[in-house]
Enzyme design. Structure first.
Site, PDB file in Angstrom:
ATOM      1  N   ILE A 192       0.840  -1.203   0.000  1.00 38.52           N
ATOM      2  CA  ILE A 192       0.000   0.000   0.000  1.00 38.52           C
ATOM      3  C   ILE A 192       0.875   1.253   0.000  1.00 38.52           C
ATOM      4  CG2 ILE A 192      -1.818   1.284   1.200  1.00 38.52           C
ATOM      5  CD1 ILE A 192      -2.822  -1.317   2.366  1.00 38.52           C
ATOM      6  N   ALA A 327      -7.703  -9.931  -2.905  1.00 35.98           N
ATOM      7  CA  ALA A 327      -9.114 -10.011  -3.253  1.00 35.98           C
ATOM      8  C   ALA A 327      -9.440 -11.283  -4.034  1.00 35.98           C
ATOM      9  CB  ALA A 327      -9.497  -8.780  -4.070  1.00 35.98           C
ATOM     10  N   HIS A 452       1.682 -10.242 -32.032  1.00 34.84           N
ATOM     11  CA  HIS A 452       2.692  -9.181 -32.177  1.00 34.84           C
ATOM     12  C   HIS A 452       1.993  -7.867 -32.522  1.00 34.84           C
ATOM     13  CE1 HIS A 452       6.479  -7.268 -33.111  1.00 34.84           C
ATOM     14  NE2 HIS A 452       5.953  -6.853 -34.249  1.00 34.84           N
TER      15      HIS A 452
END
Ligand code: FAD
Ligand code: NAD
Length: 475
Positions: A192, A327, A452
């Site tokens: 964080i 999560a 690509h």
């Protein structure tokens, strides 16, 4: 569906917490025809959606756009020049972020309705393992269920000498600031702290990071974190490593953070705000967890590989049950528990749980690092391919640093770890996880045609290189 006015509600499944663990468990239970009630005290979406993953990534996007415009001032970049500096209206940026959060939280409510899940708003307090009282706006309601899924999530840990108050912010307050702090000190150079610290630096705050360990992001190895450290240094972020925040003191009209550094003794850092991000802990207080008779393992709720707790038909998922506190892990466990309750045979045994750090540049890690593989006594071959040799990376101005690294067993060339650092590598995490989950060997990755120009070609080339036949690498 509306809840009948009776004071007691019964259900087959009671889910506590409407975060990515709980709401996914409830949706899946509803889809499987299980009569399901979900209790959420706050807004639907939990930490992730309301004050975590989503708001932080929105802010990071705003910060990157602002930084790019700043870099176009004067002579400009890529032929784009701005005559006037951009202005940042943080309050407006927060409103844009809040709009995304509102939309997603409303979306979760709609998905729960569609799955016929009854949602109760209020704080659940358990009196025994299968009964809780919900203090809703219409008074208390008793909820009883055959199965209880605990998905109460986590909360930020304050340092004892640096409680969250005044200028000392947790991520929640930092994600709602309406004015940019001129001088921001980040305590804790982990996920964080560095995601948000980098965003504030891009927006123009003078950022200092105080990290207790000798290096930033100690979860990842130095090869992966070095490009992030170099970016921070270039962005003017000061790093105090092996340092500790001791507390706040008055400084003139304002405040200063006192820091014990590794080599210069005690220093005082005048601040407008301190962002304290030294980890999160499971949320186990204030809802009668003790009354449930459920065992802990350390700070977390103890569960087996089906997320069963020590109490029959009480399940626990997500941040409540331990690392990694991510999560997607919470959601995967929620989906699994709903299916087990519905009679499916499931176990939580993923080949890998991808971890992504949304710093500058981004870091992805899936499976074992070379050091972790060696520690497990696995004989591995390891190699990496640089972004500098990839056309797409150059067109994204992302060729300077970054690589994809592959870890494979020497004997059967099975891929057991993939790590990457570079701009936009978060978007490769799905392909990396799929490769591990499908038990890919180096030849499988090498034999897969990658479009690509894309960054995925770096993954392809890393496999070719480990097989001794890279196509786009000079000697
Ligand atoms: P939570 O999301 O914490 O949800 C728990 C819910 O339960 C809360 O809504 C709470 O109100 C409710 N609740 C608790 N007790 C009760 C009760 N007694 N009664 C009623 N309701 C109750 N993870 C990632 O994978 N990627 C990221 O990029 C990422 N970024 C993050 C950024 C930040 C700033 C933070 C703080 C976290 C981030 N995370 C990220 C971590 C992620 O948010 C968590 O891993 C995830 O939210 C855990 O989900 P959960 O369902 O277990 O709990
Ligand atoms: P963290 O564990 O990632 O980082 C905490 C940092 O604080 C560590 O580097 C640690 O060494 C340092 N620290 C601890 N005590 C200290 C002290 N007294 N002084 C200075 N430094 C100290 O924790 P976090 O950044 O708070 O994040 C919490 C959790 O949230 C993460 O573990 C992760 O599971 C989740 N998260 C994930 C993402 C993502 O997936 N992109 C983003 C944000 C948060």
């Amino acid at each position: 569906m509306t809840i009948p006015s009776a004071k007691t509600v019964t259900a087959k499944v009671l889910v506590v917490g409407g975060g990515p663990g709980g709401y996914v468990a409830a949706i899946r239970a509803g889809q499987l025809g299980l009569d399901t009630v979900l209790v959420e005290a706050d807004r639907l979406g939990g930490t992730c959606l309301i004050r975590g993953c989503i708001p932080s990534k929105a802010l990071i996007h705003v910060a990157s756009r602002f930084e790019a415009m700043e870099q176009s001032l004067g002579d400009g970049r890529f032929g784009i020049a701005l005559d006037l500096p951009p202005r940042l209206d943080l309050a407006a940026a927060m409103r844009w972020k809040d709009g995304i959060v509102d939309r997603l939280s409303g979306g979760v409510a709609a998905l729960l309705r569609k799955a016929k899940v009854r949602v109760l708003r209020g704080w659940a307090v358990f009196s025994d393992a299968k009964t809780c009282t919900v203090q809703g706006s219409d008074g208390p309601l008793t909820v009883r269920a055959e199965h209880v899924i605990l998905a109460n999530g986590s909360e930020p840990v304050p340092l004892p000498n640096l409680p969250f108050a005044g200028p000392v912010l947790s991520s929640t307050e930092a994600l709602s600031l309406e004015r940019l702090p001129r001088r921001l000190v980040v305590v804790g150079g982990g996920y964080i702290g560095l995601e948000l610290g980098s965003a504030f630096a891009k927006m123009g705050s003078t950022v200092t990071v105080v990290e207790a360990q000798p290096r930033i992001l100690p979860l990842y190895d130095a090869a992966l974190t070095d490009p992030v450290r170099r970016w921070l240094e270039r962005a003017g972020v000061t790093l105090h490593l092996g340092a500790r925040a001791l507390g706040m003191e008055a400084e003139g009209n304002g405040q200063a953070l006192v820091v014990q550094t590794a080599d210069s003794g005690m220093i005082r850092l005048p601040v407008d705000a301190v962002l304290s991000t030294v980890g999160r802990r499971p949320r186990l207080e204030g809802w009668g967890f003790e009354a449930m008779g459920v065992e802990r393992r350390g700070a977390f709720v103890a569960v087996d590989d089906q997320c069963r707790t020590s109490m029959r038909n009480v399940w626990a998922i997500g941040d409540l049950v331990g690392e990694p506190m991510l999560a997607h892990k919470a959601s995967a466990q929620g989906e699994m528990v709903a299916e087990i309750i519905a009679g499916h045979r499931r176990r939580f045994a993923p080949a890998a749980i991808p971890a992504v750090c949304f710093t500058e540049p981004e870091i992805v890690s899936v499976g074992l690092s070379p050091t972790e593989a060696s520690a497990q006594g696995i004989d591995v071959i390891v190699d990496q391919f640089p972004f500098a040799a990839n056309g797409r990376a150059l067109t994204l101005d992302a060729g300077e640093s970054g690589f994809v690294r592959l870890v494979a067993r020497r004997d059967d060339r099975r891929v057991i770890g993939i790590q990457a650092v570079g701009t936009h590598v978060s978007e490769l995490s799905g392909e990396f996880a799929l490769a591990l989950e499908m038990g890919a060997e180096l030849e499988d990755v090498a034999g897969t045609i990658h479009a690509h120009p894309t960054l995925g070609e770096v993954f392809h080339e890393a496999a070719l290189k480990l097989l001794g036949r890279p196509l786009h690498l000079g000697s």
